[in-house]
Scaffold this motif. Structure first.
Motif, PDB file in Angstrom:
ATOM      1  N   MET A 110       0.960  -1.110  -0.258  1.00  0.00           N
ATOM      2  CA  MET A 110      -0.095   0.077   0.108  1.00  0.00           C
ATOM      3  C   MET A 110       0.971   1.212  -0.071  1.00  0.00           C
ATOM      4  SD  MET A 110      -3.000   1.682   0.405  1.00  0.00           S
ATOM      5  CE  MET A 110      -4.212   0.605   1.190  1.00  0.00           C
ATOM      6  N   VAL A 111       0.447   2.007  -0.784  1.00  0.00           N
ATOM      7  CA  VAL A 111       1.134   3.510  -0.673  1.00  0.00           C
ATOM      8  C   VAL A 111       0.319   4.319   0.104  1.00  0.00           C
ATOM      9  CG1 VAL A 111       1.898   5.434  -2.111  1.00  0.00           C
ATOM     10  CG2 VAL A 111       2.348   3.219  -2.958  1.00  0.00           C
ATOM     11  N   SER A 112       0.646   4.777   1.079  1.00  0.00           N
ATOM     12  CA  SER A 112      -0.025   5.832   2.068  1.00  0.00           C
ATOM     13  C   SER A 112       0.581   7.261   1.949  1.00  0.00           C
ATOM     14  CB  SER A 112       0.103   5.245   3.308  1.00  0.00           C
ATOM     15  OG  SER A 112      -0.758   5.902   4.318  1.00  0.00           O
ATOM     16  N   ALA A 113       0.690   7.863   3.156  1.00  0.00           N
ATOM     17  CA  ALA A 113       1.351   9.080   3.361  1.00  0.00           C
ATOM     18  C   ALA A 113       1.902   9.215   4.251  1.00  0.00           C
ATOM     19  CB  ALA A 113      -0.045  10.112   3.217  1.00  0.00           C
ATOM     20  N   PHE A 114       3.031  10.500   4.362  1.00  0.00           N
ATOM     21  CA  PHE A 114       3.873  10.513   5.378  1.00  0.00           C
ATOM     22  C   PHE A 114       3.145  10.723   6.656  1.00  0.00           C
ATOM     23  CE2 PHE A 114       7.172  12.422   8.163  1.00  0.00           C
ATOM     24  CZ  PHE A 114       8.092  11.996   7.665  1.00  0.00           C
ATOM     25  N   LEU A 155       6.186  14.347  -2.772  1.00  0.00           N
ATOM     26  CA  LEU A 155       6.431  13.591  -3.995  1.00  0.00           C
ATOM     27  C   LEU A 155       7.132  14.490  -5.022  1.00  0.00           C
ATOM     28  CD1 LEU A 155       3.560  11.182  -4.284  1.00  0.00           C
ATOM     29  CD2 LEU A 155       5.832  10.806  -3.472  1.00  0.00           C
ATOM     30  N   VAL A 156       8.347  14.419  -5.414  1.00  0.00           N
ATOM     31  CA  VAL A 156       8.922  15.548  -6.483  1.00  0.00           C
ATOM     32  C   VAL A 156       9.220  14.615  -8.021  1.00  0.00           C
ATOM     33  CG1 VAL A 156       9.460  17.057  -4.720  1.00  0.00           C
ATOM     34  CG2 VAL A 156      11.075  15.058  -5.284  1.00  0.00           C
ATOM     35  N   ASN A 157       9.040  15.168  -9.073  1.00  0.00           N
ATOM     36  CA  ASN A 157       9.575  14.763 -10.210  1.00  0.00           C
ATOM     37  C   ASN A 157      10.823  15.006 -10.513  1.00  0.00           C
ATOM     38  OD1 ASN A 157       6.964  13.240 -10.681  1.00  0.00           O
ATOM     39  ND2 ASN A 157       6.217  15.269 -11.647  1.00  0.00           N
ATOM     40  N   ILE A 175      10.801  13.014  -1.699  1.00  0.00           N
ATOM     41  CA  ILE A 175      11.394  11.957  -2.418  1.00  0.00           C
ATOM     42  C   ILE A 175      10.594  11.730  -3.688  1.00  0.00           C
ATOM     43  CG2 ILE A 175       9.773  10.257  -1.626  1.00  0.00           C
ATOM     44  CD1 ILE A 175      11.511   8.067  -1.564  1.00  0.00           C
ATOM     45  N   THR A 176      11.498  11.391  -4.758  1.00  0.00           N
ATOM     46  CA  THR A 176      11.263  11.281  -6.112  1.00  0.00           C
ATOM     47  C   THR A 176      10.332  10.236  -6.280  1.00  0.00           C
ATOM     48  OG1 THR A 176      12.778   9.676  -7.038  1.00  0.00           O
ATOM     49  CG2 THR A 176      13.837  12.006  -6.769  1.00  0.00           C
ATOM     50  N   ARG A 177       9.365  10.541  -7.323  1.00  0.00           N
ATOM     51  CA  ARG A 177       8.581   9.401  -7.572  1.00  0.00           C
ATOM     52  C   ARG A 177       8.920   8.150  -8.052  1.00  0.00           C
ATOM     53  NH1 ARG A 177       5.490  14.115  -8.290  1.00  0.00           N
ATOM     54  NH2 ARG A 177       3.208  14.086  -7.416  1.00  0.00           N
ATOM     55  N   GLU A 178      10.061   8.370  -8.872  1.00  0.00           N
ATOM     56  CA  GLU A 178      10.704   7.032  -9.401  1.00  0.00           C
ATOM     57  C   GLU A 178      11.436   6.340  -8.219  1.00  0.00           C
ATOM     58  OE1 GLU A 178      13.859   5.782 -12.931  1.00  0.00           O
ATOM     59  OE2 GLU A 178      13.372   8.146 -12.461  1.00  0.00           O
ATOM     60  N   ASN A 199       7.507   5.279   6.991  1.00  0.00           N
ATOM     61  CA  ASN A 199       7.834   6.580   6.410  1.00  0.00           C
ATOM     62  C   ASN A 199       9.034   6.261   5.396  1.00  0.00           C
ATOM     63  OD1 ASN A 199       5.710   7.856   7.543  1.00  0.00           O
ATOM     64  ND2 ASN A 199       6.938   8.845   9.427  1.00  0.00           N
ATOM     65  N   LEU A 200       9.067   6.982   4.376  1.00  0.00           N
ATOM     66  CA  LEU A 200       9.948   7.070   3.294  1.00  0.00           C
ATOM     67  C   LEU A 200      10.243   8.444   2.785  1.00  0.00           C
ATOM     68  CD1 LEU A 200      11.791   5.106   0.758  1.00  0.00           C
ATOM     69  CD2 LEU A 200       9.598   5.294  -0.538  1.00  0.00           C
ATOM     70  N   VAL A 201      11.559   8.862   2.722  1.00  0.00           N
ATOM     71  CA  VAL A 201      12.199   9.921   1.950  1.00  0.00           C
ATOM     72  C   VAL A 201      13.198   9.506   1.210  1.00  0.00           C
ATOM     73  CG1 VAL A 201      10.854  11.650   3.696  1.00  0.00           C
ATOM     74  CG2 VAL A 201      13.420  10.810   4.091  1.00  0.00           C
ATOM     75  N   ASN A 202      14.013  10.663   0.358  1.00  0.00           N
ATOM     76  CA  ASN A 202      15.303  10.352  -0.040  1.00  0.00           C
ATOM     77  C   ASN A 202      16.246  10.587   0.979  1.00  0.00           C
ATOM     78  OD1 ASN A 202      14.234  11.591  -2.932  1.00  0.00           O
ATOM     79  ND2 ASN A 202      15.473   9.619  -2.807  1.00  0.00           N
TER      80      ASN A 202
END
Length: 215
Positions: A110-114, A155-157, A175-178, A199-202
Motif C-alpha cells: 500500500m502507498v500511503s502518506a507520510f 513527492l517530486v518529479n 522523495i522522487t516518484r521514481e 515513512n520514506l524519504v530520499n
C-alpha cells in the motif's frame, strides 16, 4: 512474481509498471479505470485490465485473480473533493483488500502518506485525504494479509537517486516518484518489510540497505 498494479496510470504507477515490465523476476498486470488507458499500455506490450474502484468487490477480484502480489497506488487526485477521496482512497482500497482475500492474493503493498498514522501532524488543507489513508492503513493491518505500508514524504518529479531513509529516521522531506517506485518493487520479496509500515524519504542509504535495516 506476478504483480498487479492498481493505479497504474498515475505518476508512480507508471514508473512501477515500467520497471516490472523490464524485470527478469516479476511480471506485471496494470489495472486502470479507462479503456483508452488500457489500450495505450497494450500498445507497449503491457497486460492491462480496466476495473473501477467504485465498482464491486467481485469485479475487482476478477481483475486481480491469479496474481501473487498487489500494489495499490490509486488515488482520487488533488482536483476532486472529499467525497471521491472517501470512495477511492478509503473504500476503494478496502474493496481491493477484500478482493485479495477472496482470490488468495496474500501479498499487498500500500502507498500511503507520510505520518498518516499520526493525527497531530496532518496537513489541515488535505485532512480528508489523511483520514482516508489513516483508516485504509488500519484496515489493511487488521486484514490478515501480508502487507507493507509505504508512507512517502513530499513527492517530486526529479531523477531517481536510489538513496532513501525509512522508518523513525525519516524526517519530513521529499522523495522522487521514481524512488518510491523502486522502493515498492524492492519490498515485494523483502521479508524485513512484511507486516510493516514505514515513512520514506530520499536519504543516505541504498534502497536494499535501508529496507534490510528496518527495526
Amino acid at each position: 512474481m506476478k504483480v498487479v498494479v492498481i493505479g497504474a496510470n498515475g505518476q508512480i504507477g507508471q514508473h512501477v509498471v515500467k520497471e516490472l515490465q523490464q524485470s527478469d523476476t516479476h511480471s506485471v498486470t496494470a489495472v486502470v479505470r479507462k479503456e483508452e488507458q488500457a489500450e495505450k499500455l497494450k500498445v507497449n506490450n503491457i497486460q492491462a485490465i480496466v476495473a473501477d474502484l467504485e465498482g464491486t468487490v467481485e469485479d475487482l477480484a476478477k481483475a486481480i485473480s491469479g496474481a501473487d502480489a498487489l500494489v495499490f497506488i490509486a488515488g482520487s487526485g488533488g482536483n476532486t473533493g472529499p467525497d471521491k477521496t472517501l470512495l477511492i482512497d478509503l473504500d476503494g482500497a478496502v474493496k481491493t483488500m477484500e478482493a485479495a482475500k477472496q482470490v488468495g492474493v496474500d501479498r499487498y503493498i500500500m502507498v500511503s502518506a507520510f505520518d498518516a498514522d499520526k493525527r497531530q501532524t496532518w496537513n489541515e488543507g488535505i485532512r480528508p485525504y489523511y483520514v482516508a489513508k489513516h483508516y485504509a492503513d488500519r484496515l489493511l493491518e487488521a486484514s490478515g494479509l501480508n502487507y507493507t505500508i509505504v508512507r512517502p514524504g513530499g513527492l517530486v518529479n526529479k531523477p531517481s537517486i536510489r538513496k532513501i531513509t525509512v522508518g523513525v529516521e525519516a524526517k519530513p522531506s521529499t522523495i522522487t516518484r521514481e524512488d518510491v517506485a523502486h522502493t515498492l518493487i524492492a519490498t515485494l520479496e523483502n521479508k524485513k518489510t512484511y507486516r510493516r509500515a514505514f515513512n520514506l524519504v530520499n536519504g543516505e542509504h541504498s534502497i536494499e540497505t535501508a529496507l534490510n535495516n528496518l527495526d
